[in-house]
Design a protein around this motif. Structure first.
Motif, PDB file in Angstrom:
ATOM      1  N   THR A 159       1.403  34.161  50.419  1.00 30.39           N
ATOM      2  CA  THR A 159       1.709  32.870  51.033  1.00 30.39           C
ATOM      3  C   THR A 159       1.163  32.862  52.462  1.00 30.39           C
ATOM      4  N   LYS A 160       1.389  31.766  53.184  1.00 33.24           N
ATOM      5  CA  LYS A 160       0.890  31.654  54.555  1.00 33.24           C
ATOM      6  C   LYS A 160       1.989  31.859  55.595  1.00 33.24           C
TER       7      LYS A 160
ATOM      8  N   GLN B 211       4.343  27.888  54.003  1.00 30.71           N
ATOM      9  CA  GLN B 211       4.191  28.345  55.376  1.00 30.71           C
ATOM     10  C   GLN B 211       5.439  28.960  55.995  1.00 30.71           C
TER      11      GLN B 211
ATOM     12  N   LYS C 100       4.331  23.493  50.517  1.00 30.21           N
ATOM     13  CA  LYS C 100       4.205  24.046  51.865  1.00 30.21           C
ATOM     14  C   LYS C 100       5.522  24.540  52.439  1.00 30.21           C
TER      15      LYS C 100
ATOM     16  N   SER D  88       0.254  25.641  44.262  1.00 29.22           N
ATOM     17  CA  SER D  88      -0.742  25.670  45.327  1.00 29.22           C
ATOM     18  C   SER D  88      -0.512  24.660  46.444  1.00 29.22           C
TER      19      SER D  88
ATOM     20  N   THR E 227       0.220  29.513  47.651  1.00 32.15           N
ATOM     21  CA  THR E 227      -0.734  29.872  48.698  1.00 32.15           C
ATOM     22  C   THR E 227      -0.683  28.991  49.940  1.00 32.15           C
ATOM     23  N   GLN E 228      -0.043  27.811  49.858  1.00 23.03           N
ATOM     24  CA  GLN E 228       0.064  26.943  51.031  1.00 23.03           C
ATOM     25  C   GLN E 228       1.453  27.010  51.678  1.00 23.03           C
TER      26      GLN E 228
END
Length: 755
Positions: free
Chosen positions: A491-492, A472, A447, A444, A469-470
């Motif tokens: 994902t972002k 990028q 990045k 989580s 999920t973070q």
């Protein structure tokens, strides 16, 4: 012939001291994904298993062996008990819930195995396990070789059983039965082997020692066939079935014999009586030795003596572990001994579990790790130069990996799932040129990759960042010439870097529910081998780039967004994507001006599509366009789905009526189970033929204020389970529960909600 593999799934902690390295090498399992593909259920075998039971008699330790090179079907499994939950360390061992039967050539398999080991637990041992056993019934290896016993307790039990076997009593019949009863892995088969190899037994029974593997698949005729092959030494399939009992009787006639019936499960008394009658011709003093997990079986076969095997004590377990691993206690430090005994205590005294752990140490296997409660990871991991797979599962407190991971030059698979606090991946990972699979899912806080994550990964085939999920963005420059799978789902990421479109080996790009994704790279049409481009749920995606129609191998797309730009794909590019399956959502249909273009999409011919969403609505950020009713009617008419469609949703359509394929020809949609009509503001009527939809189970109508009534035929929809009507004032009044004038038409539906 491919080497057999042995798989161990467990969870243990690795400590920062040399002890941590020892624990790591003992308890971890390594999987090598065949063909270097992404791990699958059959390849990786690293599922999270149930928590341990507090009743050790319900736990089983399973070592699953799989010889994929055999064409004759000689594939077996070895099952036993293991359970781990040390109190002094922050880890537990997970084990699974099914036993499999014991393989013939275990020692040979262990020496050849290069993969891993599975530990399963919470197993109900009195429940028969589905088996595909094809173990050779004569069991030549069992009667030709056995290693020396390393368990004094079993030696004493062996002597007790042998004394009963050699004991002769004139009151006994011609075939006294003795049974060894115990849990899987307790050593029943091994003990029986040692008994058969004892010099007193060999001297007493001469050449009349036989072994038949029974298994839970009990069939009297087949078992007699196995007995025939064992005793007469001829193929049973070449014999007349009625002749076999006579030949067995002739062979045994007047001679003392010892017959081992290994791994018996059958409880039906009649079946055993039909089998045992074939053994009556033996001389007095003949014995039958039966091994079983079920005391009831031993009683059914009228065992004169029953020997129940207990588990090993703590001291006996430690002694066996030292002998199996080749370790000398005097050479081990206090911490080694303390942790080693903690581990063995959770083996519940099961000999096979203990032997296996010792065997891992003695053979210095390549390893991976699954653990829970891991806080720090030792720098000494870098000393494992032959480590091929490192797998960290549920290390929820671990924030980073040591830089020394880059020294594991043979590492092929790095799997973190889920390590929720992992914030960064060490830059030294770029030194691992053999890396083939990188799985960092459900992390989580991660990045991005480190800045050093560049250059050439010449062997990398899988990058899996699902549910990070973070996360990028991918590096702007990277070379992975053999990459097959790129999973960035949930994902972002906002876009894919251009280098992705240069990898001709890519077969799967998963971007499912990447809510921040706004565009796909323009050259994506060059990925000729791409079979999956999953963009389902990418709500901010503005368009699909031109050239997508060249991806003729696509089986999964999920979403097609109609764009209005010159470089955007036209809906006609769907024409050649005949392999599409599952769900397809077509969005922004307001931008589609030409019904002929929609016709070229040939949706009707795409029989693999089971769920279709046709959406005219635009995002809130986009300017609302004036509706061209005639144009929208033409487009919907052209987008006729395949007849086997199971779910259909029409959203934002502003035509007053539905197309012919829904009004007059609706009966051909024989598989339609779910129909949604959402914000179709001008829609004035539903097809009267809706009553022909025999499979329809769900009808959802929302925001259709022009609808005044439902078709009368709705009362014929006997399969309909759910009817929801929302934001439809006229319908709400007409069909109000209990009081509406036409409530009786829908009162047969189990679930009705009108608001």
């Amino acid at each position: 012939m491919a080497a057999p593999s042995i798989v161990l799934i467990g969870n243990l902690v690795a400590m920062g001291s040399p002890l941590g390295l020892l624990c790591l090498r003992v308890v971890v399992a390594s999987f090598i994904a065949s063909g270097f593909a992404a791990p699958s259920a059959q390849q990786a075998r690293h599922l999270l298993l149930p928590a341990p039971s507090h009743r050790c008699h319900e736990c089983e330790y399973v070592v699953a062996e799989e010889d994929r090179g055999h064409s004759d079907g000689d594939k077996q499994t070895i099952a036993d008990c293991f359970c781990a939950k040390p109190k002094s360390l922050l880890f537990r061992c997970k084990v699974a819930h099914k036993i499999k039967a014991i393989k013939v050539k275990y020692e040979k398999i262990v020496k050849q195995a290069s993969n891993a080991i599975i530990v399963k637990k919470d197993l109900h041992v009195d429940r028969p396990v589905p088996s595909s056993n094809t173990r050779t019934h004569r069991e030549p290896s069992i009667l030709s070789h056995v290693e020396d016993s390393k368990i004094p307790k079993r030696d004493q039990e062996k002597d007790d059983i042998i004394s009963k076997i050699l004991q002769y009593n004139e009151a006994e019949d011609d075939r006294t039965v003795l049974s060894i009863v115990g849990l899987g892995g307790s050593g029943k088969t091994t003990l029986a082997k040692h008994i058969c190899h004892d010099y007193k037994i060999k001297e007493h029974f001469k050449e009349m020692i036989f072994w038949v593997y029974v298994s839970q698949d009990f069939d009297v005729d087949k078992l007699i066939g196995r007995l025939f092959e064992t005793i007469v030494r001829k193929k049973s399939n070449l014999q007349v079935e009625q002749n076999m009992p006579r030949e067995i009787s002739n062979k045994l006639g007047g001679k003392k014999f010892l017959l081992v019936l290994d791994d018996a499960w059958h409880r039906a008394k009649r079946g055993w009586e039909q089998f045992m009658v074939n053994l009556k011709s033996g001389a007095p003093g003949s014995k039958i030795l039966l091994t079983t997990r079920d005391l009831k079986v031993a009683e059914i076969v009228k065992s004169r003596h029953i020997f129940e095997l207990g588990m090993l004590s703590e001291d006996e377990s430690w002694s066996l572990f030292l002998k199996s691993s080749g370790c000398v206690e005097e050479d081990l430090g206090f911490q080694y001994i303390e942790v080693g005994k903690e581990i063995l205590n959770r083996c519940s005294g099961v000999p096979l579990a203990i032997r296996t752990l010792g065997g891992i140490l003695s053979e210095n296997k390549e390893i991976s790790i699954r653990c829970k409660g891991l806080v720090t990871f030792p720098e000494s991991i870098g000393k494992l130069r032959k480590l091929r797979t490192l797998e960290l599962n549920y290390a929820d407190d671990l924030e980073s990996l040591p830089q020394s991971i880059g020294d594991c030059q043979d590492l092929q698979s790095l799997i973190l799932y889920p390590c929720r606090k992992i914030r960064e991946i060490p830059g030294t990972i770029c030194k691992i040129k053999n890396l083939r699979a990188l799985h960092i899912s459900e992390c989580s806080f991660l990045k991005q990759f480190p800045s050093e994550f560049t250059g050439v990964f010449s062997n990398l085939q899988t990058i899996n960042l699902a549910n990070a999920t973070q996360f990028q963005e991918l590096p702007s420059t990277l070379s992975c010439p053999l990459l097959c799978t790129l999973d960035l789902s949930r994902t972002k990421v906002t876009m894919l870097p251009p280098w992705v479109t240069t990898i001709g080996t890519l077969e799967c790009i998963n971007l499912e529910f990447c809510f921040k994704l706004v565009e796909l790279p323009k050259g994506i049409g060059s990925l000729k081998r791409l079979a999956v481009l999953n963009i389902k749920g990418c709500s901010k995606l503005r368009c699909v780039p031109s050239g997508i129609g060249k991806l003729t191998r696509l089986t999964q797309l999920g979403l097609f967004v109609v764009g209005c730009g010159r470089d955007d794909a036209r809906i006609s590019e769907l024409e050649n994507l005949d392999r599409l399956s599952g769900k397809l959502e077509i969005r922004n249909l307001k931008y589609l001006k030409d019904p002929c273009d929609a016709k070229k999409a040939c949706l009707k011919q795409k029989n693999g599509i089971k769920t279709l969403v046709l959406d005219w609505s635009l995002d809130k950020e986009e300017k609302e366009l004036a509706s061209d009713v005639e144009q929208e009617q033409g487009v919907l008419s052209a987008l006729e789905p395949p007849s086997q469609i199971e779910s259909l949703k029409i959203k934002g359509y502003q035509g007053p009526c539905l197309p012919r394929w829904l009004m007059e020809q609706i009966g051909h949609l024989t598989s339609l189970e779910s129909l949604d009509l959402v914000y179709c503001g001008a829609l004035a009527e539903l097809p009267e033929g809706i009553g022909q939809l025999s499979a329809l189970r769900r009808l959802f109508i929302q925001g259709c204020p022009a609808l005044q009534c439902l078709p009368q035929s709705i009362q014929r929809l006997t399969a309909l389970q759910s009817l929801v009507i929302a934001e439809c004032r006229a319908l709400a009044s007409r069909y109000k529960q209990g009081v509406g004038p036409e409530w009786h038409l829908i009162s047969h539906i189990p679930f009705v909600r009108i608001s």
